[in-house]
Design a protein around this motif. Structure first.
Motif, mmCIF file in Angstrom:
data_model
loop_
_atom_site.group_PDB
_atom_site.id
_atom_site.type_symbol
_atom_site.label_atom_id
_atom_site.label_comp_id
_atom_site.label_asym_id
_atom_site.label_seq_id
_atom_site.Cartn_x
_atom_site.Cartn_y
_atom_site.Cartn_z
ATOM 1 N N ASN A 193 0.862 -1.181 0.000
ATOM 2 C CA ASN A 193 0.000 0.000 0.000
ATOM 3 C C ASN A 193 0.897 1.229 0.000
ATOM 4 O O ASN A 193 1.564 1.520 0.992
ATOM 5 C CB ASN A 193 -0.916 0.004 1.222
ATOM 6 N N ALA A 232 -5.136 -5.546 5.263
ATOM 7 C CA ALA A 232 -4.474 -4.281 4.947
ATOM 8 C C ALA A 232 -3.334 -3.998 5.912
ATOM 9 O O ALA A 232 -2.275 -3.499 5.521
ATOM 10 C CB ALA A 232 -5.486 -3.141 4.964
ATOM 11 N N GLY A 251 0.096 -1.679 5.755
ATOM 12 C CA GLY A 251 0.418 -1.312 4.379
ATOM 13 C C GLY A 251 1.710 -1.909 3.880
ATOM 14 O O GLY A 251 2.083 -1.705 2.727
ATOM 15 N N ASN A 292 -4.083 -4.409 -1.585
ATOM 16 C CA ASN A 292 -3.872 -3.979 -0.201
ATOM 17 C C ASN A 292 -4.458 -4.943 0.824
ATOM 18 O O ASN A 292 -3.913 -5.118 1.918
ATOM 19 C CB ASN A 292 -4.480 -2.592 0.024
#
Length: 402
Positions: free
Chosen positions: A292, A395, A398, A372
């Motif tokens: 991410n 997620a 990240g 992500n």
């Protein structure tokens, strides 16, 4: 008996009578030459080194280059598969630039400006053939900062140019008996610097310097990448606390100047750096994936290049990654072109576009690749053998260290 009158026809007249144009006189082939390459003091694209040599006047001269770590043993035919990129021109496709060429001038000389971020093997070619091969070395440029942190205590930060992780660093202080070691370590990867500290330092204004050198090959900072050792500038700092001996050095720091022989000459180098080790498959690992990109996903190249994966060679030998691939769960695939990863070194591959360097490569994508909320990365050899994989299912922060 009548004799025929002898008629002599000039060349131009003969050509006219025959309806043909005579060819221009043949020009002897002139294989290009390549002068010895000066040492580059760090990577500086504003002050590149000058490559030069000779060729037939008016000939197009093409530069070929490979990083030393994987081009040192290559023949001319192999090196000819790697024309240098001309980064001053537009990409012909993502991550691909036109070959770097120049014209030999009317006196039969050519020159090219080229910055170097590591050692290289180079040659040039024209329609008449290839020149001799040359080694190009870079002398590392260390920068030392010293801060007093308390009575008789200091901290150090050392950065290097080119910015290469794992380079060995020694911080020294000048004494009445000469230079003495006070701290040592290696350049880190994130950030690319060394930090250290020392206590028991003399109060007053002692002088320090950083020395970036491989202990087994003192003239070299990184022999596998043809990077020459070097000292930083001397740094004086005011240190509080109990006063001690803090003399100033009386001589300038020496500049390491190792010798070597280029591959197309016969003599033996006096201090040759070792050739890269035999690659060892199965020992390269994912050490970080930034799936991410930091900040808001704007789909700009800055955002896309904020995604990356990092591979680290966990062995004591260079591993050749040529033809190796990294693939995500959806089948998006990055493939290494000719590339060798030195022992203990890391390479970061960013998803977006940019200028490749020794330890940072660019995928050339115009969109984000990694999912992500869950994805996987798989590293395989050119023979499709799985070397490592990394998976995440949320997620999280990240990024993952695998």
């Amino acid at each position: 008996m009548h004799r025929l009158r002898k008629v002599i026809i000039g060349l131009s007249g003969a050509a006219g009578l025959l309806g043909a144009t005579l060819p221009a006189p043949a020009v002897a082939a002139q294989v290009p030459t390549f002068n010895r390459i000066p040492v580059a003091d760090g990577f500086d694209d504003q002050n590149p080194i000058t490559l030069s040599g000779t060729a037939q006047a008016g000939d197009t001269v093409t530069l070929y280059e490979e990083a030393y770590i994987y081009g040192v043993g290559h023949s001319k035919a192999e090196l000819a598969q790697h024309p240098a990129n001309d980064y001053s021109k537009a990409e012909t496709s993502p991550g691909v630039w036109p070959a770097l060429t120049v014209k030999a001038d009317s006196t039969g000389h050519w020159s090219i400006k080229r910055p170097l971020d590591s050692g290289h093997v180079m040659m040039v070619g024209t329609d008449d053939g290839y020149s001799n091969r040359r080694f190009a070395a870079v002398r590392v440029q260390p920068d030392l900062s010293v801060t007093a942190t308390g009575d008789n205590a200091v901290s150090f930060t050392v950065t290097v140019n080119p910015g290469e992780p794992t380079l060995p660093v020694t911080v020294q202080r000048y004494t009445s008996g000469g230079w003495t070691r006070v701290a040592s370590g290696t350049i880190g990867a994130d950030p690319i610097q060394y930090t250290g500290s020392a206590t028991g330092q003399p109060g007053g204004t002692p002088t320090y310097r950083a020395w970036v050198s491989d202990s087994a090959h003192p003239d070299w900072a990184d022999p596998e990448n043809f990077v020459i050792a070097n000292y930083s500038a001397n740094v004086k700092v005011s240190v509080p606390g109990t006063a001690g001996s803090a003399p100033a050095p009386t001589a300038a720091n020496p500049v390491p100047n190792p010798t070597w022989t280029d591959p197309d000459t016969a003599s033996t180098p006096s201090t040759p750096p070792p050739a890269p080790s035999t690659p060892a498959a199965g020992s390269v690992r994912f050490t970080k994936i930034q799936y991410n990109a930091p900040g808001r996903d704007t789909r700009t190249n800055t955002s896309i290049a904020g995604e990356y994966f990092r591979l680290t060679n966990k062995t004591s030998k260079t591993v050749t990654l040529t033809g190796w691939t990294v693939r995500d769960r959806a089948g998006n695939t990055y493939k290494f072109s000719t590339y060798g990863l030195g022992a203990g070194k890391s390479v970061t591959v960013r998803t977006g576009k940019g200028k490749n360097s020794t330890y940072t490569r660019y995928w050339g994508r115009t969109y984000h690749v990694w999912n992500n909320t869950g994805d996987s990365a798989t590293l395989r050899t050119g023979g499709n053998k799985t070397i490592d994989s990394c998976t995440w299912s949320s997620a999280g922060k990240g990024h993952t260290s695998c």
